[in-house]
Design an enzyme around this catalytic site. Structure first.
Site, PDB file in Angstrom:
ATOM      1  N   GLU A 153       0.804  -1.238   0.000  1.00 45.23           N
ATOM      2  CA  GLU A 153       0.000   0.000   0.000  1.00 45.23           C
ATOM      3  C   GLU A 153       0.831   1.280   0.000  1.00 45.23           C
ATOM      4  OE1 GLU A 153      -2.829  -0.358   3.233  1.00 45.23           O
ATOM      5  OE2 GLU A 153      -3.724  -2.148   2.370  1.00 45.23           O
ATOM      6  N   GLU A 259      -5.694 -11.122  -1.143  1.00 50.69           N
ATOM      7  CA  GLU A 259      -6.453 -11.018   0.117  1.00 50.69           C
ATOM      8  C   GLU A 259      -7.948 -11.080  -0.166  1.00 50.69           C
ATOM      9  OE1 GLU A 259      -5.139  -7.628   2.434  1.00 50.69           O
ATOM     10  OE2 GLU A 259      -3.048  -7.946   1.873  1.00 50.69           O
TER      11      GLU A 259
END
Ligand code: XIL
Length: 344
Positions: A153, A259
């Site tokens: 991220e 994920e």
């Protein structure tokens, strides 16, 4: 071009097809029906006290990602000191069960130890700290984790780099330093950049693609991209998602749906339990994503990883959303329609 055609044919096929997800057998392991690894986020804390959790993660999944135990804040409570007990136990358990292990994550602006914010270092000191952390964790587990999310991220929605301690002290260089150090620490490991939202956000995707080009110009290794895929029933748009899959695969990168979960709280209201209809829609959503991923060239398919087993422990189930149900097994470990989407 051939891949694009295949993708659009698949999408058309998906929207015309109607299947029932109410009955399916679980006589064989889910991962056996896949030609690439099927992974799961694994949390030893749950496994220790819950035999169903442990049995399902062993039986149905071929790759484990540590959900939390490898994050920096989980392995270091004091400056430069490491605590390995839980991470070592995860590794030992995973290898004993014959699983592939995917490392998550070395550098993330969240779940960093609080002592990082108390340090006062010069630029060289920050660089050394970044390198030392990556080297320390990766070399401890050389040959055990076959792949790593090195940085998680790092980009914002508008394509700028996300403010974080590393950007403050090292500027954009920190990303290059991280991957350079990671490939030195374990030259055989596959190195991933992991993020959310790129699949349906051209600004973010283009920024990541530009950075990948810069990595290549500098000769720094990056083997793949992790698309987290914390999705909703109506987000992301599957046409744009397929296009993102295609653009990343075309660059020669491996793609990890790293994920995956399908949240129901939009349109379900926070206090509501999921209806049978919503659970069926969830199964279709999973099926569409799996099929799109199937149509990628073999070399691009690193695998799909689910972010948990039972809804009971999903990270999306919070006091505000007590009935959020994004996974394949309900809170009592009953397989949901979503399970059937994987079991065929
Ligand atoms: C989540 C875990 O599932 C939670 O248990 C923890 O409290 C917070 O982190 N993106 C990531 C994952 O890359 O590491 C996050 O995992 C979910 C969002």
């Amino acid at each position: 071009m051939a891949f694009r055609l295949l993708l659009f044919t698949c999408l058309a096929f998906i929207s015309c097809q109607k299947e029932s997800f109410n009955t399916c057998t679980d006589t064989r392991s889910l991962h056996e029906s896949f030609t690439y690894p099927l992974g799961v986020a694994y949390e030893p804390n749950y496994a220790n006290s819950d035999s169903s959790y442990q049995a399902i993660s062993k039986r149905h999944f071929s790759r484990w990602t540590p959900e939390n135990v490898l994050k920096w804040s989980s392995i270091s409570f004091q400056p430069y000191q490491y605590y390995w007990e839980e991470a070592d136990a995860f590794v030992a358990e995973g290898l004993a069960a014959g699983k592939l292990l995917h490392g998550h994550t070395l550098i993330w602006y969240r779940q960093e130890p609080s002592w990082l914010g108390t340090l006062s270092l010069n630029r060289q000191g920050w660089e050394e700290l970044l390198r030392t952390h990556i080297r320390t964790v990766m070399t401890r587990y050389v040959g055990k984790f076959s792949s790593w999310d090195v940085v998680n991220e790092a980009f914002l929605e508008d394509g700028r780099l996300r403010p974080c301690i590393w950007l403050t002290h090292l500027g954009a260089e920190y990303l290059f330093i991280a991957y350079e150090e990671a490939s030195k620490a374990d030259p055989k490991a596959l190195l991933f950049y992991n993020d959310y939202g790129m699949e349906d956000n051209p600004a973010k995707l283009n920024a990541v693609l530009r950075w990948i080009d810069q990595m290549r110009e500098r000769g720094i290794q990056l083997h793949g991209i992790g698309l987290q895929m914390h999705v909703l029933l109506h987000y992301p748009n599957l046409g744009r998602t397929g296009n993102t899959f295609f653009r990343l695969a075309e660059k020669g990168l491996k793609l990890h749906l790293s994920e995956l979960d399908v949240a129901l709280n939009d349109p379900m209201k926070p206090g509501e339990k999921p209806s049978a209809l919503l659970l069926t829609q969830q199964a279709y959503r999973y099926q569409e994503i799996i099929r799109m991923y199937h149509s990628l060239p073999t070399r691009a398919k690193f695998g799909i990883t689910l972010w948990g087993i039972s809804d009971r422990y999903s990270w999306l189930r919070t006091p505000e959303k007590p009935f959020e149900s994004p996974l394949l097994w309900d809170e009592n470990y009953q397989p949901k329609p979503a399970f059937c989407a994987f079991a065929r």
